[in-house]
Design a protein around this motif. Structure first.
Motif, short mmCIF file in Angstrom:
data_model
loop_
_atom_site.label_atom_id
_atom_site.label_comp_id
_atom_site.label_asym_id
_atom_site.label_seq_id
_atom_site.Cartn_x
_atom_site.Cartn_y
_atom_site.Cartn_z
N TYR A 55 12.55 6.96 6.28
CA TYR A 55 12.62 7.90 7.35
C TYR A 55 14.13 7.95 7.70
N THR A 89 7.37 9.16 0.60
CA THR A 89 6.41 8.03 0.47
C THR A 89 6.46 7.67 -1.04
N SER A 148 -8.29 7.39 1.87
CA SER A 148 -8.27 6.22 0.89
C SER A 148 -6.81 5.78 0.64
N LYS A 149 -5.92 6.72 1.17
CA LYS A 149 -4.63 6.52 1.13
C LYS A 149 -3.94 6.47 2.27
N ASN A 150 -2.80 5.47 2.52
CA ASN A 150 -2.05 5.73 3.71
C ASN A 150 -1.00 6.81 3.53
N THR A 151 -0.97 7.53 4.70
CA THR A 151 0.11 8.80 4.75
C THR A 151 1.01 8.47 5.79
N GLU A 152 2.21 9.47 5.58
CA GLU A 152 3.44 9.06 6.45
C GLU A 152 2.79 9.30 7.84
N ALA A 153 3.57 8.49 8.68
CA ALA A 153 3.45 8.65 10.18
C ALA A 153 4.37 9.70 10.86
N PHE A 154 4.13 10.65 11.65
CA PHE A 154 4.87 11.44 12.37
C PHE A 154 5.20 11.04 13.81
N ARG A 161 0.94 -1.19 -0.01
CA ARG A 161 0.06 -0.01 -0.06
C ARG A 161 0.65 1.33 -0.01
N TYR A 177 4.24 4.69 -3.69
CA TYR A 177 3.19 3.91 -3.62
C TYR A 177 3.08 2.80 -4.57
N PHE A 209 7.58 3.89 2.99
CA PHE A 209 8.29 5.13 3.62
C PHE A 209 9.63 4.89 3.84
N ARG A 254 -5.34 8.92 7.70
CA ARG A 254 -5.61 7.93 6.95
C ARG A 254 -6.92 8.40 6.22
N PHE A 263 10.14 11.96 8.77
CA PHE A 263 9.99 11.28 7.58
C PHE A 263 10.52 12.15 6.41
#
Lengths: 110, 114
Positions: free
Chosen positions: A36, A49, B98-104, A31, A51, A34, B96, A46
């Motif tokens: 870091y 990303t 529809s698309k996974n985004t980065e984690a902070f 999905r 995809y 990432f 989150r 971060f």
């Protein structure tokens, strides 16, 4: 079992000496991938990303690429301030979590 | 813009003691996570939450508990601390849809159990 493997574990470069870090994964439905950066005593920061296979992202001296089974973090003409641990994480379809690799420790000497 | 804030930064516990690691985010993220990081082992997920009132176990939940009463806060509770819980703990959040985004990530809590 889904896994994320980073190589090498550690990398020592001279300032200006370009190289690449690798992140390979075995997944059942990627999905997102990432990258870091983590400095000693700090939380991961971060970077990128990715995809889908073929995608590329750039930021200053760093460029991340993605294929169906691996990602590369290319470092062009690194500087000492690029020294850090670089972590790769993957989000798999059907899972709510990120799976992290163990990281590559990069040391750039002047 | 504070991002993800963790307290305390350092703590020493005796075996059998309990404590709560605090985590707050001001980005209105729906997802929050707790990870632990041990040398050479990478980040392991302890618990996560997809929104207020909803939590679920990660890979290594034993010995820990969480709650999520608000969007902003996600405390991690250690009951009966053991030496195996000596680690660096990171809280993270992401948005989150529809698309996974980065984690902070927060700056971490270094915990030693003696």
């Amino acid at each position: 079992e889904d896994q994320v493997t980073q190589s090498p574990e550690a990398l020592r470069l001279q300032e200006g000496e370009s190289s690449s870090l690798n992140c390979s994964y075995t997944v059942s439905g990627l999905r997102g991938l990432f990258w870091y950066r983590q400095d000693p005593g700090k939380g991961p920061e971060f970077l990128f990303t990715l995809y889908s296979a073929g995608e590329e992202k750039e930021k200053e001296r760093l460029k991340a690429t993605l294929t169906k089974k691996e990602s590369f973090l290319h470092i062009t003409a690194p500087k000492p301030e690029d020294s850090a641990t670089y972590l790769c994480a993957v989000h798999f379809s059907g899972f709510q979590k990120l799976v992290f690799g163990t990281g590559t420790r990069l040391l750039v000497s002047p | 813009n504070a991002g993800v804030t963790q307290t305390p930064k350092f703590r020493i516990l005796k075996i059998g003691q309990s404590m709560t690691l605090q985590c707050t985010q001001d980005m209105n993220h729906n997802y929050m996570y707790w990870y632990r990081q041990d040398p050479g082992m990478g980040l392991k997920l302890i618990y996560y939450s997809v929104g207020a009132g909803i939590t679920d176990k990660g890979e290594v939940p034993n010995g820990y508990n969480v709650s999520r009463s608000t969007t902003e806060d996600f405390p991690l509770r250690l009951e009966l601390a053991a030496p195996s819980q000596t680690s660096v703990y990171f809280c993270a959040s992401s948005y989150r849809d529809s698309k996974n985004t980065e984690a902070f990530f927060g700056q971490g809590t270094r915990l030693t159990v003696v």
